[in-house]
Design an enzyme around this catalytic site. Structure first.
Site, short mmCIF file in Angstrom:
data_model
loop_
_atom_site.label_atom_id
_atom_site.label_comp_id
_atom_site.label_asym_id
_atom_site.label_seq_id
_atom_site.Cartn_x
_atom_site.Cartn_y
_atom_site.Cartn_z
N ALA A 1 0.86 -1.19 0.00
CA ALA A 1 0.00 0.00 0.00
C ALA A 1 0.89 1.24 0.00
O ALA A 1 2.12 1.13 0.20
CB ALA A 1 -0.89 0.02 1.23
N LYS A 2 0.34 2.37 -0.23
CA LYS A 2 1.06 3.64 -0.08
C LYS A 2 0.03 4.74 0.14
O LYS A 2 -1.09 4.64 -0.33
CB LYS A 2 1.87 3.94 -1.36
CG LYS A 2 3.01 4.90 -1.13
CD LYS A 2 4.21 4.17 -0.59
CE LYS A 2 5.40 5.08 -0.39
NZ LYS A 2 6.56 4.30 0.06
#
Ligand code: NAD
Length: 421
Positions: A110-111
């Site tokens: 994720a980011k």
């Protein structure tokens, strides 16, 4: 394709996708599965109302992209910068999936990002942005869902605010909802040095293959923040010869070797390398083209492109930063025989010790620094060996090998889970 026509460089997502497509084709991945793995699971866009110190109300845009939960909860940093884009966050989220799979730790990728300029915000404003951002994405994060960590312009204080906001909503303290926290709040020993240490461990493994000695290995480091400064310090202490270091203000180059401890003390005091007199001044891009054995870009993305890749003199490139090399530059470096330790391998030390932090928080039992460092070494060496062996077996460069190994591992999980039959 000739170097001259490779002028168009790619965005972070396009770079990821270009490499992904090559690896997926080589793996002969089923088209449906390939499209699935190329696409993020979820993209969250939030608009955060924040009261500024002068009493006005401003709205900030933020993102959290969750690429994959095939191998475990999502894991990935949160960055604050004026030029954050959804495309960049999407690309970095996917890279986190591949990085965790290369390191073989049980996370997906994720980011997150918020469009803001932290240099123009007070601590109070940053705190209010962070808390409101956390509240907006609350349903989608947590120790079993998605575990944020620091990235550009966020730090242990930011993580402490996220942890506190999350815990207030849960009505109990949840230390494992973020990593990169202060030690007092369940952070891990060794986390600050982890990415730089991981870079050095992979460099050490490459040296063994080349039968090089640390003492004769001349190193240039671009970037003097968390990754660059720790890598330079650890490598200097281990006997490598650091001959160049730069930050955004410029660089310093000294064939005879730089006194890294003096340099870091100077940067600690002045917050910039500008004015440090331990060598000749040099431009931060120019430094990449100097005579050396090992180049360690640890600043930002897309610094090695089709325009300068043929000027890189190093025989070993250790990518401390995320995406420092564009795909057209990859081809040039490969043709020139440069041994590349790609970002999703070289800088995986950070997420690996984040994994250790998450494990320690869940156990409520904290490890010594030696335990952290020894376990980090085991994982980095095994990831390095895995990628290099994969590359040799399939006759591809290390970057494509890392992607292939990662995609293979994620696809295998999906297959046994029955998401893809
Ligand atoms: P940081 O903000 O602490 O430091 C960045 C450094 O790069 C600073 O010295 C800055 O002056 C310099 N810099 C910025 N732009 C530059 C430019 N155009 N030219 C030259 N120097 C420039 O950031 P960091 O945490 O050290 O991260 C650096 C890179 O490593 C980023 O790509 C980040 O995503 C990646 N990374 C960081 C970690 C981590 O644990 N911090 C883990 C994996 C990957």
């Amino acid at each position: 394709m000739s170097i001259e026509v490779k002028e168009k460089e790619l965005s972070v997502y396009e770079s990821m996708a270009a490499r992904y497509d090559v690896a997926a084709r080589k793996l002969e991945l089923d088209e449906g599965l390939s499209n699935y793995l190329r696409t993020p699971n979820r993209e969250i866009i939030v608009h955060i109302p924040v009261e500024m110190d002068d009493g006005t109300l401003r709205v900030f845009d933020g993102f959290r992209v969750q690429h994959s939960i095939a191998r475990g909860p999502c894991k990935g940093g949160l960055r604050y910068a004026p030029n954050v884009t959804l495309d960049e966050i999407r690309g970095l989220a996917a890279e986190m999936t591949w990085k965790c799979a290369v390191a073989n730790i049980p996370f997906g990728g994720a980011k997150g990002g918020v469009i803001c300029d932290p240099s123009k915000l007070s601590q109070g404003e940053l705190e209010r942005i962070t808390r409101r951002y956390t509240a907006e994405i609350l349903d989608y994060i947590g120790p079993d869902r998605d575990v944020p960590a620091p990235d550009m312009n966020t730090n242990d204080q930011t993580m402490a605010w996220i942890m506190d906001t999350f815990s207030m909503h849960m009505r109990h303290t949840v230390t494992g909802c973020v990593t990169g926290k202060p030690l007092a709040l369940g952070g891990s020993l060794g986390r600050r040095e982890a990415t730089g240490r991981g870079c050095m461990i992979t460099a050490d493994e490459a040296l063994k293959r080349f039968r090089w000695q640390r003492e004769n290995t001349r190193v240039i480091v671009q970037g003097c923040g968390n990754v660059g400064s720790q890598a330079a310090r650890l490598m200097h202490d281990a006997g490598y010869k650091i001959i160049g270091v730069s930050d955004i203000s410029g660089g310093v180059f000294n064939k005879a070797g730089i006194n890294v401890l003096n340099l870091l003390e100077y940067v600690g005091q002045h917050k910039t390398l500008k004015g440090f007199d331990g060598g000749d001044s040099i431009g931060t891009q120019e430094i990449l083209e100097q005579e050396c054995d090992l180049l360690l870009p640890a600043a930002t993305e897309s610094v090695i492109t089709s325009k300068n890749a043929h000027k890189v003199k190093a025989k070993l490139l250790v990518e401390g930063a995320n995406s420092p090399t564009t795909p057209p530059a990859d081809d040039i470096l490969f043709e020139r025989g440069v041994f590349v330790i790609p970002d999703i391998l070289a800088n995986a030390g950070g997420v690996t010790v984040s994994y250790f932090e998450w494990v320690q928080d869940r156990q409520g039992y904290f490890w010594t620094e030696n335990m952290v460092n020894n376990r980090l070494k085991d994982i980095m060496v095994s990831a390095f060996d895995g990628v290099v062996a994969y590359g040799e077996k399939h006759n591809v460069n290390n970057r494509i090998a890392a992607y292939m190994l990662a995609i293979d591992r994620v696809a295998a999980c999906l297959k046994v889970r029955g998401i893809y039959a």
